[in-house]
Design a protein around this motif. Structure first.
Motif, PDB file in Angstrom:
ATOM      1  N   LEU A 262      38.263  70.193  52.081  1.00 29.17           N
ATOM      2  CA  LEU A 262      37.641  69.516  53.229  1.00 29.17           C
ATOM      3  C   LEU A 262      38.630  69.451  54.397  1.00 29.17           C
ATOM      4  CD1 LEU A 262      35.374  67.714  54.475  1.00 29.17           C
ATOM      5  CD2 LEU A 262      36.397  65.762  53.294  1.00 29.17           C
ATOM      6  N   TYR A 263      39.882  69.125  54.087  1.00 36.76           N
ATOM      7  CA  TYR A 263      40.904  69.017  55.135  1.00 36.76           C
ATOM      8  C   TYR A 263      41.060  70.359  55.861  1.00 36.76           C
ATOM      9  CZ  TYR A 263      45.359  68.129  57.418  1.00 36.76           C
ATOM     10  OH  TYR A 263      46.337  67.981  58.353  1.00 36.76           O
ATOM     11  N   GLY A 264      41.138  71.433  55.068  1.00 33.63           N
ATOM     12  CA  GLY A 264      41.291  72.776  55.657  1.00 33.63           C
ATOM     13  C   GLY A 264      40.123  73.114  56.578  1.00 33.63           C
ATOM     14  N   LEU A 265      38.919  72.779  56.131  1.00 28.25           N
ATOM     15  CA  LEU A 265      37.729  73.080  56.946  1.00 28.25           C
ATOM     16  C   LEU A 265      37.694  72.226  58.213  1.00 28.25           C
ATOM     17  CD1 LEU A 265      35.120  73.358  54.022  1.00 28.25           C
ATOM     18  CD2 LEU A 265      35.940  75.225  55.481  1.00 28.25           C
ATOM     19  N   LEU A 266      38.122  70.974  58.093  1.00 26.95           N
ATOM     20  CA  LEU A 266      38.114  70.080  59.264  1.00 26.95           C
ATOM     21  C   LEU A 266      39.095  70.557  60.329  1.00 26.95           C
ATOM     22  CD1 LEU A 266      37.884  66.638  57.421  1.00 26.95           C
ATOM     23  CD2 LEU A 266      36.180  67.568  59.002  1.00 26.95           C
ATOM     24  N   LEU A 267      40.197  71.157  59.865  1.00 27.82           N
ATOM     25  CA  LEU A 267      41.196  71.665  60.829  1.00 27.82           C
ATOM     26  C   LEU A 267      40.583  72.700  61.769  1.00 27.82           C
ATOM     27  CD1 LEU A 267      44.436  72.181  58.670  1.00 27.82           C
ATOM     28  CD2 LEU A 267      44.124  70.542  60.542  1.00 27.82           C
ATOM     29  N   ASP A 268      39.542  73.374  61.288  1.00 25.54           N
ATOM     30  CA  ASP A 268      38.911  74.414  62.107  1.00 25.54           C
ATOM     31  C   ASP A 268      37.855  73.876  63.072  1.00 25.54           C
ATOM     32  OD1 ASP A 268      40.409  76.383  60.972  1.00 25.54           O
ATOM     33  OD2 ASP A 268      38.956  76.852  59.406  1.00 25.54           O
ATOM     34  N   VAL A 269      37.559  72.572  62.997  1.00 23.03           N
ATOM     35  CA  VAL A 269      36.543  72.013  63.908  1.00 23.03           C
ATOM     36  C   VAL A 269      37.262  71.605  65.205  1.00 23.03           C
ATOM     37  CG1 VAL A 269      34.811  70.192  64.235  1.00 23.03           C
ATOM     38  CG2 VAL A 269      35.217  71.152  61.944  1.00 23.03           C
ATOM     39  N   PRO A 270      36.889  72.225  66.342  1.00 23.64           N
ATOM     40  CA  PRO A 270      37.678  72.019  67.565  1.00 23.64           C
ATOM     41  C   PRO A 270      37.714  70.567  68.052  1.00 23.64           C
ATOM     42  CG  PRO A 270      35.767  73.473  67.953  1.00 23.64           C
ATOM     43  CD  PRO A 270      35.808  73.206  66.499  1.00 23.64           C
ATOM     44  N   PHE A 271      36.654  69.788  67.774  1.00 24.06           N
ATOM     45  CA  PHE A 271      36.631  68.424  68.313  1.00 24.06           C
ATOM     46  C   PHE A 271      37.007  67.349  67.294  1.00 24.06           C
ATOM     47  CE2 PHE A 271      32.611  67.449  66.313  1.00 24.06           C
ATOM     48  CZ  PHE A 271      31.989  68.679  66.216  1.00 24.06           C
ATOM     49  N   LEU A 272      37.529  67.776  66.127  1.00 25.01           N
ATOM     50  CA  LEU A 272      37.987  66.790  65.143  1.00 25.01           C
ATOM     51  C   LEU A 272      39.451  67.041  64.805  1.00 25.01           C
ATOM     52  CD1 LEU A 272      35.015  66.715  62.564  1.00 25.01           C
ATOM     53  CD2 LEU A 272      35.490  65.071  64.392  1.00 25.01           C
ATOM     54  N   THR A 273      40.237  65.970  64.712  1.00 26.36           N
ATOM     55  CA  THR A 273      41.620  66.121  64.257  1.00 26.36           C
ATOM     56  C   THR A 273      41.792  65.310  62.974  1.00 26.36           C
ATOM     57  OG1 THR A 273      42.303  66.236  66.550  1.00 26.36           O
ATOM     58  CG2 THR A 273      44.058  65.879  64.939  1.00 26.36           C
ATOM     59  N   PRO A 274      41.847  66.002  61.819  1.00 26.90           N
ATOM     60  CA  PRO A 274      41.974  65.265  60.566  1.00 26.90           C
ATOM     61  C   PRO A 274      43.419  64.835  60.295  1.00 26.90           C
ATOM     62  CG  PRO A 274      41.834  67.610  60.116  1.00 26.90           C
ATOM     63  CD  PRO A 274      41.735  67.462  61.609  1.00 26.90           C
ATOM     64  N   TYR A 275      43.564  63.709  59.598  1.00 29.54           N
ATOM     65  CA  TYR A 275      44.900  63.242  59.200  1.00 29.54           C
ATOM     66  C   TYR A 275      45.114  63.601  57.738  1.00 29.54           C
ATOM     67  CZ  TYR A 275      45.403  60.796  63.551  1.00 29.54           C
ATOM     68  OH  TYR A 275      45.542  60.525  64.873  1.00 29.54           O
ATOM     69  N   PRO A 276      46.319  64.066  57.392  1.00 37.95           N
ATOM     70  CA  PRO A 276      46.576  64.404  55.983  1.00 37.95           C
ATOM     71  C   PRO A 276      46.398  63.140  55.124  1.00 37.95           C
ATOM     72  CG  PRO A 276      48.485  64.902  57.385  1.00 37.95           C
ATOM     73  CD  PRO A 276      47.486  64.227  58.245  1.00 37.95           C
ATOM     74  N   SER A 277      45.705  63.285  54.005  1.00 36.35           N
ATOM     75  CA  SER A 277      45.385  62.096  53.210  1.00 36.35           C
ATOM     76  C   SER A 277      45.834  62.249  51.761  1.00 36.35           C
ATOM     77  CB  SER A 277      43.877  61.875  53.243  1.00 36.35           C
ATOM     78  OG  SER A 277      43.489  60.941  52.273  1.00 36.35           O
ATOM     79  N   HIS A 278      46.307  61.159  51.173  1.00 32.90           N
ATOM     80  CA  HIS A 278      46.654  61.132  49.750  1.00 32.90           C
ATOM     81  C   HIS A 278      45.575  60.385  48.975  1.00 32.90           C
ATOM     82  CE1 HIS A 278      50.798  62.616  50.368  1.00 32.90           C
ATOM     83  NE2 HIS A 278      50.634  62.058  51.563  1.00 32.90           N
ATOM     84  N   SER A 279      44.390  60.314  49.545  1.00 31.43           N
ATOM     85  CA  SER A 279      43.358  59.499  48.928  1.00 31.43           C
ATOM     86  C   SER A 279      42.056  60.298  48.775  1.00 31.43           C
ATOM     87  CB  SER A 279      43.162  58.262  49.801  1.00 31.43           C
ATOM     88  OG  SER A 279      42.449  57.303  49.078  1.00 31.43           O
ATOM     89  N   ASN A 280      40.942  59.593  48.569  1.00 30.76           N
ATOM     90  CA  ASN A 280      39.656  60.305  48.427  1.00 30.76           C
ATOM     91  C   ASN A 280      38.820  60.190  49.713  1.00 30.76           C
ATOM     92  OD1 ASN A 280      38.979  57.606  48.211  1.00 30.76           O
ATOM     93  ND2 ASN A 280      37.383  57.922  46.690  1.00 30.76           N
TER      94      ASN A 280
END
Ligand SMILES: Cc1ncc(COP(=O)(O)O)c(C=O)c1O
Length: 419
Positions: A341-359
Motif C-alpha cells: 500500500l505504501y509503495g502504491l501511495l507513493l505514486d499518487v501525486p496528491f498524497l504523501t504517505p508517511y512510513p509506518s510501523h503499524s497497520n
C-alpha cells in the motif's frame, strides 16, 4: 447571569448560580452542532427539544469539570454505517478504525459457541488469560492486569493516579483518548506537540516535565495516527524523570521491534499497554491488557470494576492465544500489504504517505483542489471508509488502515473515480 432564587415556574429552564445562561446555551449548541450530531445517540437527536429541557434541570448534578466536556468521536458502528451509505456491510471497505480484517483464529468462534457458564460472573482476576499472556510475553502473570480494551486501562490508570489539578503530558498528534480521559478525570492536559516528522520533541518534553511536574506522560509506539516508533534512548531518557510513563503499544505486533512489556520489572515508573483488538482481530470483544510494576498493580486491582472482562472476552482471548501460528500469519500478511500500500501511495501525486510501523498509513493530502475532508467524503460515497480528522493539526491528512489485498485494490479503484 440569570436572576436566581425561588422555584422557576413549571416547564421553564432553571440554572444554578454557577452557570450563566449564555455558557449553558453554548454548551448545548456545541453538543447539538452538526459536527456532534453524528456522535450523540439517535434517540437524543430525534427528541432534542424535550431532552434539552430535562437536561437543564439535571445539569446541576453534573460535576463542574464535565459540563464543558466535548463527547468523544467514535467510529460509526457497521450496521449504522451500512444503513447510512445504503450498502450491505460486505460491500463496505472499512479502512477507518485500524481493525483487523482477517478476524480472530477460527478456534475463537468455536470456543465462544462452546462457552460453558455464561450465566456465571467471570473470574475477576482473569487468571486463565493472564497465565496465557505470561506465556506469550515472558512476563510473570503478577505484573499483568486485563481490561475491557486498553481504553479501560487508560481510564483506570488515571483514576488511580490523578488528583484534581494534577497534570498529564500528551504528545499530539496521537491517540485522542489520553486527552479525553484526562478531561473526564478532571486533570490538566499539557501538550508537547511532536516534530514535523511526528517524532517526539524530547527536549521540549524534558522542559515540560521540569516546568509542569506532570504525574503521567502518554507515549505511543507505534504512534497513532502516523505509525512512527519511539527510539530506545529517548524512552530511557524520559524514564529517568520523575513521571509515570504509560507506553501504549496497541500496534507493536506490526513493528519490527519487540514489546517493552518486560521493562516494567526494571522501571517502577513504566506501564505498558497492549490489546487484542488489532493483533488478534477482537476489537468487538474488548480485551486489552497492561504490564505494571509490582508497586503499582496492587492499587489497580483494588480500584477496577470486579467483572470488567466478560466470560466471552476471556474465552475468546485465550482461544486466540492458543493459535499463535494464525496470529503470526495474519501479522505477516498485514505487514506485507502495508508495504505494498505504501509503495502504491507513493505514486499518487496528491498524497504523501508517511512510513509506518503499524497497520495504517497516514497521508497528507496535497491537492489544492480537494481537501482531505472532501476526499474522505467522496471515498465514502464509493463505499471506502478512511479516517479524516477535524482538528487543526491533522486537517490535511487522511489515515488508511491496512486491509486485505482486495481492500487496497478497492481503495485505488475508488480513488481513481473521485480524484
Ligand atoms: C494507540 C491506541 N491505544 C489504544 C487503543 C484502544 O485499544 P482497545 O481496543 O484495546 O481499547 C487504540 C485503538 O484504536 C489505539 O489506537
Amino acid at each position: 447571569m440569570l436572576a436566581l432564587g425561588g422555584s422557576p415556574p413549571a416547564g421553564t429552564l432553571s440554572f444554578s448560580n454557577t452557570i450563566t445562561k449564555q455558557a449553558f446555551t453554548t454548551e448545548l449548541n456545541g453538543f447539538f452542532s452538526a459536527e456532534n450530531s453524528s456522535r450523540c445517540p439517535s434517540s437524543i437527536r430525534a427528541s432534542a427539544v424535550p431532552l434539552v429541557k430535562e437536561a437543564a434541570s439535571g445539569v446541576n448534578f453534573i460535576r463542574p469539570h464535565l459540563r464543558n466536556l466535548a463527547p468523544y468521536t467514535p467510529i460509526e458502528p457497521f450496521e449504522i454505517l451500512s444503513a447510512r451509505l445504503g450498502r450491505a456491510p460486505q460491500d463496505i471497505v472499512k479502512l477507518d478504525a485500524n481493525e483487523n480484517p482477517y478476524g480472530p483464529p477460527p478456534e475463537v468462534m468455536e470456543a465462544l459457541g462452546n462457552m460453558q457458564f455464561p450465566n456465571i460472573y467471570p473470574d475477576p482476576e482473569s487468571r486463565r488469560l493472564r497465565a496465557a499472556l505470561a506465556k506469550d510475553s515472558g512476563l510473570g502473570a503478577e505484573h499483568i492486569l486485563v481490561g475491557c480494551g486498553a481504553d479501560e486501562l487508560i481510564d483506570l490508570i488515571m483514576r488511580c493516579t490523578l488528583e484534581q489539578n494534577d497534570t498529564v503530558l500528551d504528545c499530539p498528534p496521537t491517540f485522542t483518548m489520553y486527552a479525553f480521559d484526562t478531561a473526564v478525570n478532571g486533570a490538566n492536559l499539557v501538550k508537547v506537540p511532536r516534530n514535523k516528522d511526528f517524532s517526539l520533541d524530547v527536549p521540549a518534553i524534558l522542559m515540560a516535565i521540569e516546568k509542569h511536574k506532570p504525574k503521567l506522560i502518554f507515549l505511543t509506539s507505534p504512534n497513532n495516527p502516523d505509525g512512527s516508533l519511539i527510539k530506545e534512548d529517548e524512552l530511557l531518557e524520559i524514564l529517568k524523570q520523575d513521571v509515570l510513563v504509560v507506553l501504549d503499544e496497541a500496534y507493536i505486533e506490526f513493528a519490527s521491534e519487540p514489546s517493552r512489556m518486560t521493562w516494567v520489572k526494571e522501571h517502577e515508573n513504566l506501564i505498558v499497554l497492549r490489546t487484542f483488538s488489532k493483533r488478534a482481530g477482537l476489537a468487538g470483544l474488548r480485551v486489552g491488557y497492561g504490564a505494571f510494576p509490582l508497586g503499582i498493580i496492587d492499587y489497580l486491582w483494588r480500584a477496577k470494576q470486579p467483572y470488567n472482562v466478560s466470560v466471552a472476552a476471556e474465552v475468546a482471548a485465550c482461544a486466540a492465544l492458543d493459535n499463535t501460528a494464525y496470529l503470526e500469519d495474519v501479522k505477516v500478511k498485514l505487514v506485507n500489504e502495508r508495504d505494498r500500500l505504501y509503495g502504491l501511495l507513493l505514486d499518487v501525486p496528491f498524497l504523501t504517505p508517511y512510513p509506518s510501523h503499524s497497520n495504517f498509513i497516514l497521508c497528507s493530502v496535497t491537492d489544492a483542489s480537494k481537501s482531505a475532508k472532501q476526499l474522505k467524503a467522496d471515498l465514502a460515497k464509493e463505499g471506502v471508509m478512511v479516517r479524516h480528522y477535524d482538528n487543526q493539526e491533522l486537517r490535511n491528512y487522511i489515515r488508511i488502515s491496512v486491509g486485505k489485498p482486495q481492500h487496497t485494490d478497492a481503495f485505488f479503484n475508488a480513488l481513481a473515480k473521485v480524484a
